[in-house]
Design an enzyme around this catalytic site. Structure first.
Site, PDB file in Angstrom:
ATOM      1  N   GLU A  20      -9.472 -37.121  28.307  1.00 38.09           N
ATOM      2  CA  GLU A  20     -10.198 -35.957  28.792  1.00 38.09           C
ATOM      3  C   GLU A  20     -11.284 -35.629  28.098  1.00 38.09           C
ATOM      4  O   GLU A  20     -11.657 -36.334  27.028  1.00 38.09           O
ATOM      5  CB  GLU A  20      -9.221 -34.496  28.341  1.00 38.09           C
ATOM      6  CG  GLU A  20      -8.147 -34.617  29.610  1.00 38.09           C
ATOM      7  CD  GLU A  20      -9.060 -33.742  30.747  1.00 38.09           C
ATOM      8  OE1 GLU A  20     -10.190 -33.669  30.719  1.00 38.09           O
ATOM      9  OE2 GLU A  20      -8.253 -33.254  31.699  1.00 38.09           O
ATOM     10  N   ASN A 105      -6.529 -25.244  26.348  1.00 38.10           N
ATOM     11  CA  ASN A 105      -7.046 -26.438  27.474  1.00 38.10           C
ATOM     12  C   ASN A 105      -8.205 -26.705  27.345  1.00 38.10           C
ATOM     13  O   ASN A 105      -8.970 -26.858  26.148  1.00 38.10           O
ATOM     14  CB  ASN A 105      -6.249 -25.936  28.355  1.00 38.10           C
ATOM     15  CG  ASN A 105      -5.791 -27.423  29.439  1.00 38.10           C
ATOM     16  OD1 ASN A 105      -5.278 -28.345  28.804  1.00 38.10           O
ATOM     17  ND2 ASN A 105      -6.441 -27.391  30.460  1.00 38.10           N
ATOM     18  N   ASN A 152      -9.346 -25.695  33.980  1.00 39.86           N
ATOM     19  CA  ASN A 152      -9.803 -26.594  33.789  1.00 39.86           C
ATOM     20  C   ASN A 152     -11.384 -26.427  34.416  1.00 39.86           C
ATOM     21  O   ASN A 152     -11.687 -25.401  34.930  1.00 39.86           O
ATOM     22  CB  ASN A 152      -9.316 -27.919  34.752  1.00 39.86           C
ATOM     23  CG  ASN A 152      -8.345 -28.419  33.803  1.00 39.86           C
ATOM     24  OD1 ASN A 152      -8.850 -29.200  32.848  1.00 39.86           O
ATOM     25  ND2 ASN A 152      -7.264 -28.658  34.191  1.00 39.86           N
ATOM     26  N   ASP A 202      -9.555 -30.905  38.191  1.00 39.67           N
ATOM     27  CA  ASP A 202      -9.668 -31.119  36.986  1.00 39.67           C
ATOM     28  C   ASP A 202     -10.931 -31.047  36.412  1.00 39.67           C
ATOM     29  O   ASP A 202     -11.698 -30.279  36.861  1.00 39.67           O
ATOM     30  CB  ASP A 202      -8.961 -32.760  36.486  1.00 39.67           C
ATOM     31  CG  ASP A 202      -8.313 -32.822  35.182  1.00 39.67           C
ATOM     32  OD1 ASP A 202      -8.597 -32.161  34.305  1.00 39.67           O
ATOM     33  OD2 ASP A 202      -7.260 -33.626  35.246  1.00 39.67           O
TER      34      ASP A 202
END
Length: 294
Positions: A20, A105, A152, A202
């Protein structure tokens, strides 16, 4: 007109469980990214073709690059400054300490050096996430406290006046007005409803023309959206789980894509040798320079 891209190359096979947050460091000329679950922090030098990896002090959701050897990490124990080379760690804040089931996140640095990071319930039991803004001057401040399920796609328009935040659970991407001088966010509105498109929302990046590139987890592709939220182009990648995309290289015309091996069966991994690695391809459109956390 469709953007032309070159052949997709595997430039680092780090076998990431959940790669990521690829970020191009404008001063050091390296591409950094993380494995959320291993965990790991990687740095790829395209000049030498070499990759270095370090183990962070905890699982990370995201991070920010700085003008020093430190990185601002957003981890299971909150915000901290961490030096991969010597392991030095300085805790800053733990914004989700009152919600022990929440984890931080996706996050990114705005054009003025503030870091925005969103949280989520780790069991995905509801839209319990919040959006935080972290700065050296003002510390950690709450920005949004509702309607965030699995955040995201944090990124900004070229002028910084539009802030994007996506939700992988609802497959919606929202746009907001953003005041780059104050960091104030307002006028939340739907940018793109992607439920009918391959995979799930994403990570995203905006190119120099103001188009948003979104990695489609479980969809095997990148989708480029126009500034008004329409699908402009789909780029197949040959891996099932692309997770994030950014631009790097001396002219910001190399597209880098992180990928995941998470829960891919052995036969799928055998047919997708690039899964879990860092992909790169040439592009005829440039990206935007990555801001440093200050």
């Amino acid at each position: 007109m469709p953007i032309k891209t070159g052949d997709i190359k595997l430039v680092a096979q780090t076998e990431d469980v959940l790669g990521e947050v690829p970020l191009w460091h404008p001063e050091r000329k390296v591409l950094t990214w993380i494995d959320v679950l291993k965990p790991a922090f990687h740095a790829y030098d395209p000049a030498t073709g070499t990759t270095e990896s370090w183990t962070p002090p905890e699982k990370l959701g995201s991070y920010a690059i700085t003008d020093s050897q430190e990185v601002l990490i957003s981890g299971r124990n909150g915000m901290a400054l961490w030096s991969p080379t010597d392991g030095a760690l300085h805790r800053l804040s733990h914004p989700e300490s009152d919600r022990p089931d929440n984890i931080l996140n996706d996050g990114r640095t705005d054009p003025r050096g503030r870091f925005l990071v969103a949280s989520m319930d780790k069991m995905l039991s509801g839209a319990k996430g919040r959006l935080w803004q972290v700065s050296g001057a003002k510390g950690t401040q709450l920005v949004q406290d509702k309607d965030i399920f699995l955040p995201n796609s944090i990124c900004w328009s070229p002028d910084g006046a539009t802030f994007y935040l996506g939700d992988s659970h609802t497959n919606l991407i929202f746009a907001h007005d953003y005041d780059v001088d104050t960091g104030a966010i307002s006028n939340r509105r739907l940018f793109a409803d992607t439920k009918g498109l391959p995979g799930d929302v994403d990570g995203s990046s905006v190119d120099a023309e103001g188009y948003l590139w979104n990695a489609r987890y479980d969809g095997g592709c990148l989708i480029r959206f126009t500034p008004d939220g329409k699908v402009d182009q789909t780029l197949e990648l040959g891996v099932t789980k692309p997770t994030h995309v950014t631009f790097g290289g001396p002219d910001l015309k190399t597209m880098y894509v992180t990928t995941a091996r998470f829960r891919l069966p052995a036969e799928k991994l055998a047919s997708e040798p690039f899964s879990g690695g860092l992909l790169a391809m040439d592009s005829d459109v440039a990206g935007l320079p990555e801001a440093l956390y200050s």
